[in-house]
Write a protein that holds these residues in place. Structure first.
Motif, PDB file in Angstrom:
ATOM      1  N   GLU A  99      -4.955  -4.891  -2.157  1.00  0.00           N
ATOM      2  CA  GLU A  99      -5.011  -4.360  -0.794  1.00  0.00           C
ATOM      3  C   GLU A  99      -5.764  -3.036  -0.714  1.00  0.00           C
ATOM      4  OE1 GLU A  99      -1.422  -3.565   1.798  1.00  0.00           O
ATOM      5  OE2 GLU A  99      -0.830  -5.448   0.856  1.00  0.00           O
ATOM      6  N   ASP A 100      -5.498  -2.150  -1.691  1.00  0.00           N
ATOM      7  CA  ASP A 100      -6.024  -0.793  -1.622  1.00  0.00           C
ATOM      8  C   ASP A 100      -6.289  -0.303  -3.045  1.00  0.00           C
ATOM      9  OD1 ASP A 100      -6.603   1.805  -0.982  1.00  0.00           O
ATOM     10  OD2 ASP A 100      -4.605   2.347  -0.292  1.00  0.00           O
ATOM     11  N   ARG A 156      -7.151  11.248 -12.517  1.00  0.00           N
ATOM     12  CA  ARG A 156      -6.208  12.148 -13.186  1.00  0.00           C
ATOM     13  C   ARG A 156      -6.192  11.937 -14.695  1.00  0.00           C
ATOM     14  NH1 ARG A 156      -7.217  13.976  -9.080  1.00  0.00           N
ATOM     15  NH2 ARG A 156      -5.791  14.625  -7.443  1.00  0.00           N
ATOM     16  N   ILE A 161       0.993  13.499 -14.517  1.00  0.00           N
ATOM     17  CA  ILE A 161      -0.124  13.801 -15.407  1.00  0.00           C
ATOM     18  C   ILE A 161      -0.358  15.317 -15.464  1.00  0.00           C
ATOM     19  CG2 ILE A 161      -2.655  13.625 -15.556  1.00  0.00           C
ATOM     20  CD1 ILE A 161      -2.248  10.623 -14.860  1.00  0.00           C
ATOM     21  N   TRP A 162      -0.267  16.009 -14.317  1.00  0.00           N
ATOM     22  CA  TRP A 162      -0.435  17.474 -14.331  1.00  0.00           C
ATOM     23  C   TRP A 162       0.674  18.145 -15.131  1.00  0.00           C
ATOM     24  CZ3 TRP A 162      -4.827  19.421 -13.786  1.00  0.00           C
ATOM     25  CH2 TRP A 162      -5.751  18.924 -12.865  1.00  0.00           C
ATOM     26  N   PRO A 168      -4.962   4.011  -5.165  1.00  0.00           N
ATOM     27  CA  PRO A 168      -4.062   4.436  -6.250  1.00  0.00           C
ATOM     28  C   PRO A 168      -4.704   4.320  -7.636  1.00  0.00           C
ATOM     29  CG  PRO A 168      -2.914   2.991  -4.736  1.00  0.00           C
ATOM     30  CD  PRO A 168      -4.357   2.954  -4.343  1.00  0.00           C
ATOM     31  N   ALA A 206       0.837  -1.205   0.000  1.00  0.00           N
ATOM     32  CA  ALA A 206       0.000   0.000   0.000  1.00  0.00           C
ATOM     33  C   ALA A 206       0.871   1.255   0.000  1.00  0.00           C
ATOM     34  CB  ALA A 206      -0.908  -0.002   1.223  1.00  0.00           C
ATOM     35  N   LEU A 248      -6.871  14.833 -17.404  1.00  0.00           N
ATOM     36  CA  LEU A 248      -5.928  15.216 -18.465  1.00  0.00           C
ATOM     37  C   LEU A 248      -6.477  14.863 -19.841  1.00  0.00           C
ATOM     38  CD1 LEU A 248      -3.014  16.185 -19.264  1.00  0.00           C
ATOM     39  CD2 LEU A 248      -2.402  13.782 -19.272  1.00  0.00           C
ATOM     40  N   LEU A 288       2.551   9.438 -10.353  1.00  0.00           N
ATOM     41  CA  LEU A 288       1.807   9.454 -11.619  1.00  0.00           C
ATOM     42  C   LEU A 288       0.865  10.649 -11.689  1.00  0.00           C
ATOM     43  CD1 LEU A 288       0.851   5.748 -12.302  1.00  0.00           C
ATOM     44  CD2 LEU A 288       2.195   7.236 -13.756  1.00  0.00           C
ATOM     45  N   ASN A 289       0.230  10.950 -10.559  1.00  0.00           N
ATOM     46  CA  ASN A 289      -0.680  12.094 -10.487  1.00  0.00           C
ATOM     47  C   ASN A 289       0.053  13.385 -10.889  1.00  0.00           C
ATOM     48  OD1 ASN A 289      -2.803  13.900  -9.491  1.00  0.00           O
ATOM     49  ND2 ASN A 289      -1.418  14.234  -7.779  1.00  0.00           N
ATOM     50  N   ALA A 293       2.340   1.673  -3.446  1.00  0.00           N
ATOM     51  CA  ALA A 293       1.243   1.959  -4.393  1.00  0.00           C
ATOM     52  C   ALA A 293       0.836   3.432  -4.268  1.00  0.00           C
ATOM     53  CB  ALA A 293       0.063   1.050  -4.114  1.00  0.00           C
ATOM     54  N   ASN A 294       0.755   3.923  -3.024  1.00  0.00           N
ATOM     55  CA  ASN A 294       0.393   5.327  -2.807  1.00  0.00           C
ATOM     56  C   ASN A 294       1.456   6.280  -3.344  1.00  0.00           C
ATOM     57  OD1 ASN A 294      -2.177   5.926  -1.405  1.00  0.00           O
ATOM     58  ND2 ASN A 294      -1.429   4.345  -0.040  1.00  0.00           N
ATOM     59  N   ALA A 333       1.319   6.160  -7.094  1.00  0.00           N
ATOM     60  CA  ALA A 333       0.123   6.841  -7.612  1.00  0.00           C
ATOM     61  C   ALA A 333       0.315   8.360  -7.577  1.00  0.00           C
ATOM     62  CB  ALA A 333      -1.094   6.455  -6.785  1.00  0.00           C
ATOM     63  N   MET A 334       0.928   8.853  -6.508  1.00  0.00           N
ATOM     64  CA  MET A 334       1.129  10.304  -6.424  1.00  0.00           C
ATOM     65  C   MET A 334       2.143  10.787  -7.470  1.00  0.00           C
ATOM     66  SD  MET A 334      -0.094  12.933  -5.207  1.00  0.00           S
ATOM     67  CE  MET A 334      -1.210  12.327  -3.968  1.00  0.00           C
ATOM     68  N   LEU A 339      -7.204   7.138  -8.009  1.00  0.00           N
ATOM     69  CA  LEU A 339      -6.511   8.414  -8.237  1.00  0.00           C
ATOM     70  C   LEU A 339      -6.008   8.500  -9.680  1.00  0.00           C
ATOM     71  CD1 LEU A 339      -5.282  11.000  -6.785  1.00  0.00           C
ATOM     72  CD2 LEU A 339      -3.180   9.690  -6.681  1.00  0.00           C
ATOM     73  N   LEU A 340      -5.460   7.391 -10.132  1.00  0.00           N
ATOM     74  CA  LEU A 340      -4.931   7.358 -11.501  1.00  0.00           C
ATOM     75  C   LEU A 340      -6.053   7.594 -12.517  1.00  0.00           C
ATOM     76  CD1 LEU A 340      -2.435   6.874 -13.210  1.00  0.00           C
ATOM     77  CD2 LEU A 340      -2.960   4.449 -13.196  1.00  0.00           C
ATOM     78  N   THR A 385       2.282  16.802 -17.510  1.00  0.00           N
ATOM     79  CA  THR A 385       2.034  16.504 -18.932  1.00  0.00           C
ATOM     80  C   THR A 385       1.082  17.541 -19.525  1.00  0.00           C
ATOM     81  OG1 THR A 385       2.252  14.176 -18.401  1.00  0.00           O
ATOM     82  CG2 THR A 385       1.307  14.697 -20.534  1.00  0.00           C
ATOM     83  N   PHE A 386       0.073  17.939 -18.728  1.00  0.00           N
ATOM     84  CA  PHE A 386      -0.841  18.982 -19.202  1.00  0.00           C
ATOM     85  C   PHE A 386      -0.052  20.242 -19.565  1.00  0.00           C
ATOM     86  CE2 PHE A 386      -2.479  23.003 -17.465  1.00  0.00           C
ATOM     87  CZ  PHE A 386      -3.300  23.354 -18.527  1.00  0.00           C
ATOM     88  N   TRP A 387       0.867  20.637 -18.673  1.00  0.00           N
ATOM     89  CA  TRP A 387       1.635  21.862 -18.934  1.00  0.00           C
ATOM     90  C   TRP A 387       2.548  21.703 -20.150  1.00  0.00           C
ATOM     91  CZ3 TRP A 387       0.117  26.320 -17.571  1.00  0.00           C
ATOM     92  CH2 TRP A 387      -0.571  26.517 -16.369  1.00  0.00           C
TER      93      TRP A 387
END
Lengths: 264, 284
Positions: B192-193, B203, A42-43, B196, A28, B207, A38-39, A31-32, A35-36, B199-200, A45-47
């Motif tokens: 497990e969770d 986003r 992605i922003w 992520p 976890a 985009l 990637l988040n 993964a978190n 994920a952040m 969130l992906l 990438t917009f710019w």
């Protein structure tokens, strides 16, 4: 000096304990973090798309906007990873759950802020540092400058979030207001400050000090003028002092919820 | 022949009654969800403030961009149309309830076992709940966003036919979004969770759906690939349709919507069937 050392050791011990707790759920955790990452990617990438179409906007080019993101992500990441409660403690005040911190022989605010770690914020920190290294490929002094201004920016973000959550001492249920103020800070920290003029520009260097995240650091990392670093350090010190004062003033109004609970 | 007609009519009436009872059941869930959400006025105020800020930032960004280019239109949109487009996409995005988390929690805590024993379809229950919540959020979003857009850039001409079609596209998009989000929540049976993944997806939707930048402004190759993905159908398509009234691509869009919705719902159905087979309930 001795007191400072004791608090630093306390901070370090809490940090290690929080990290161990977070790593207990290893999958976890990663993964978190991922994920952040990637988040943020992605922003950014917009710019990149935006500046591919419009190469210069109000004096900013793609490298500047990526620098803004690097500073904001690294500063926010380090600040919120360590002081993970900074934007979450308004309900603790409103529900009278501060008693636990008040009864222990450690500074209340410091203890409150470090008692939680934001796992996903590590993703922001990794992203910010990685982005700067890849985009700018800095020399060691430039990298040191980046880390210095980013840490100042992070301190300002944490202090500002602390002030916003402390409003709960006066307003009671201030979770929504604190969240909106924190969102505004993060939002404006990721856009070029030069887009805004007049009264909004004033707000961005006072009530919502995003200018110290999105404007001064970019200028410093372009020009490396020592006064710009000085401004960042002074601003960080000012907002930290303000957060401590506001929290202490608010604490006088605090009413316990007489809640009996077990912390595990 | 007459007897057959009567039997056929009886069956039809019974089916219709069953169908209307079914719709009534999920409609009641949607109404209850709507009433629950209406209580949270503080959250509504916070969202309004956020919408005002984000629209202001977009307005500032696009104002300087139009001024720098000396252009009256970018990607076929005037500044006013661009701000209204951004209002539409932003309201659609912020109206998305975070229900993936609830499903994830229900699966992990085992509460889903109780839901499954109730006299309704769990997916139908979730759809009703989701739509009730979302329609309220959409309504409030537009109610607060439209005055903001009027204040920032004034009114734009809107073709009523295109607006009606855009609403249908939006409704179809909501269904696709629901199916994908629910499928992500159900992944809690295996991982497990699911946060992520959620969130992906959020986003990617922002985009590639064209939240801030209409996909006409993407680099050409990216725009061509994105056109085949479901994301633009959820944001870009309804928003652009309303602000431009351009019905030129409505045929392709309709086919894409039907195919995407069918595939998304089918995948959700399969995933739900497989997931519930993994469910082990011990009494208690």
């Amino acid at each position: 000096m001795g007191r400072l050392r004791v608090e630093a050791e306390f901070l370090w011990a809490y940090f290690r304990a929080n990290l161990k707790i977070a790593l207990e759920y290893r999958v976890a955790f990663w993964a978190n973090v991922f994920a952040m990452l990637l988040n943020d990617l992605i922003w950014v990438t917009f710019w990149i798309f935006f500046f591919t179409r419009f190469p210069v906007v109000q004096g900013y080019d793609v490298r500047d906007i990526l620098t803004i993101w690097a500073v904001a992500a690294f500063g926010f990441g380090i600040g919120v990873a360590i002081f993970g409660n900074c934007h979450r403690f308004a309900p603790i005040i409103a529900e009278g759950r501060l008693d636990y911190y008040l009864t222990l022989p450690r500074p209340v605010l410091l203890h409150l802020l470090v008692s939680q770690m934001s796992v996903s914020a590590w993703g922001d920190a990794l992203f910010g540092l990685g982005l700067y290294l890849i985009v700018v490929q800095p020399s060691p002094p430039a990298l040191a400058g980046f880390i210095a201004v980013s840490l100042c920016a992070g301190a300002i973000i944490v202090a500002h979030a602390t002030i916003a959550c402390s409003l709960a001492f006066w307003l009671g249920q201030a979770e929504g207001v604190a969240g909106a103020i924190h969102d505004a800070m993060i939002l404006f920290s990721t856009y070029p400050t030069s887009l805004f003029g007049g009264i909004v520009r004033v707000v961005l260097f006072t009530a919502v000090p995003a200018g110290f995240v999105a404007y001064i650091p970019v200028r410093y990392l372009r020009e490396f003028a020592p006064w710009q670093l000085g401004v960042m350090i002074a601003a960080a010190a000012f907002y930290i002092a303000l957060a401590i004062i506001v929290f202490r003033q608010g604490l006088r109004r605090y009413e316990s919820g007489n809640l009996v609970s077990v912390r595990v | 022949m007459r007897a057959f007609d009567l039997v056929g009519a009886g069956t039809l009436v019974r089916s219709l009654a069953r169908w209307s009872r079914g719709v009534g059941k999920y409609g009641a869930i949607a109404r209850a969800s709507l009433a629950t959400q209406a209580v949270y006025l503080g959250e509504v105020a916070a969202r309004t403030l956020f919408l005002a800020m984000i629209l202001f930032i977009f307005l500032s960004l696009w104002q300087v961009t139009y001024a720098a280019l000396g252009a009256t239109a970018i990607a076929g949109l005037s500044l006013g149309q661009m701000v209204w487009y951004l209002l539409m996409t932003e309201v659609i995005v912020i109206s998305r309830p975070r229900f993936t988390r609830e499903i994830d929690a229900e699966v992990r805590s085992g509460d889903i076992a109780y839901q499954l024993t109730r006299p309704y379809s769990y997916v139908g229950y979730r759809l009703g709940h989701h739509l009730g919540d979302r329609l309220l959020r959409l309504g409030l979003g537009f109610a607060t966003g439209v005055p903001l857009a009027l204040l920032y850039v004034g009114p734009i001409a809107i073709d009523p036919v295109a607006a009606a079609i855009a609403l249908a596209v939006l409704a179809c998009g909501l269904l696709i979004d629901f199916a994908i989000s629910m499928a992500i929540g159900l992944c809690a049976f295996w991982v497990e969770d699911t946060a992520p993944f959620s969130l992906l997806y959020d986003r990617l939707l922002m985009l590639l759906g064209g939240l801030i930048l209409p996909i006409d402004l993407f680099p050409e190759l990216v725009a061509r690939v994105v056109a085949y993905l479901p994301f633009p159908l959820l944001l870009y398509a309804p928003a652009r349709l309303i602000v431009t009234g351009d019905l030129g691509s409505i045929g392709t869009m309709s086919v894409q919507l039907v195919v995407t919705a069918t595939v998304a719902l089918w995948v959700l159905g399969v995933l739900f069937a497989v997931a519930t087979r993994r469910l082990v309930a011990n009494g208690g």
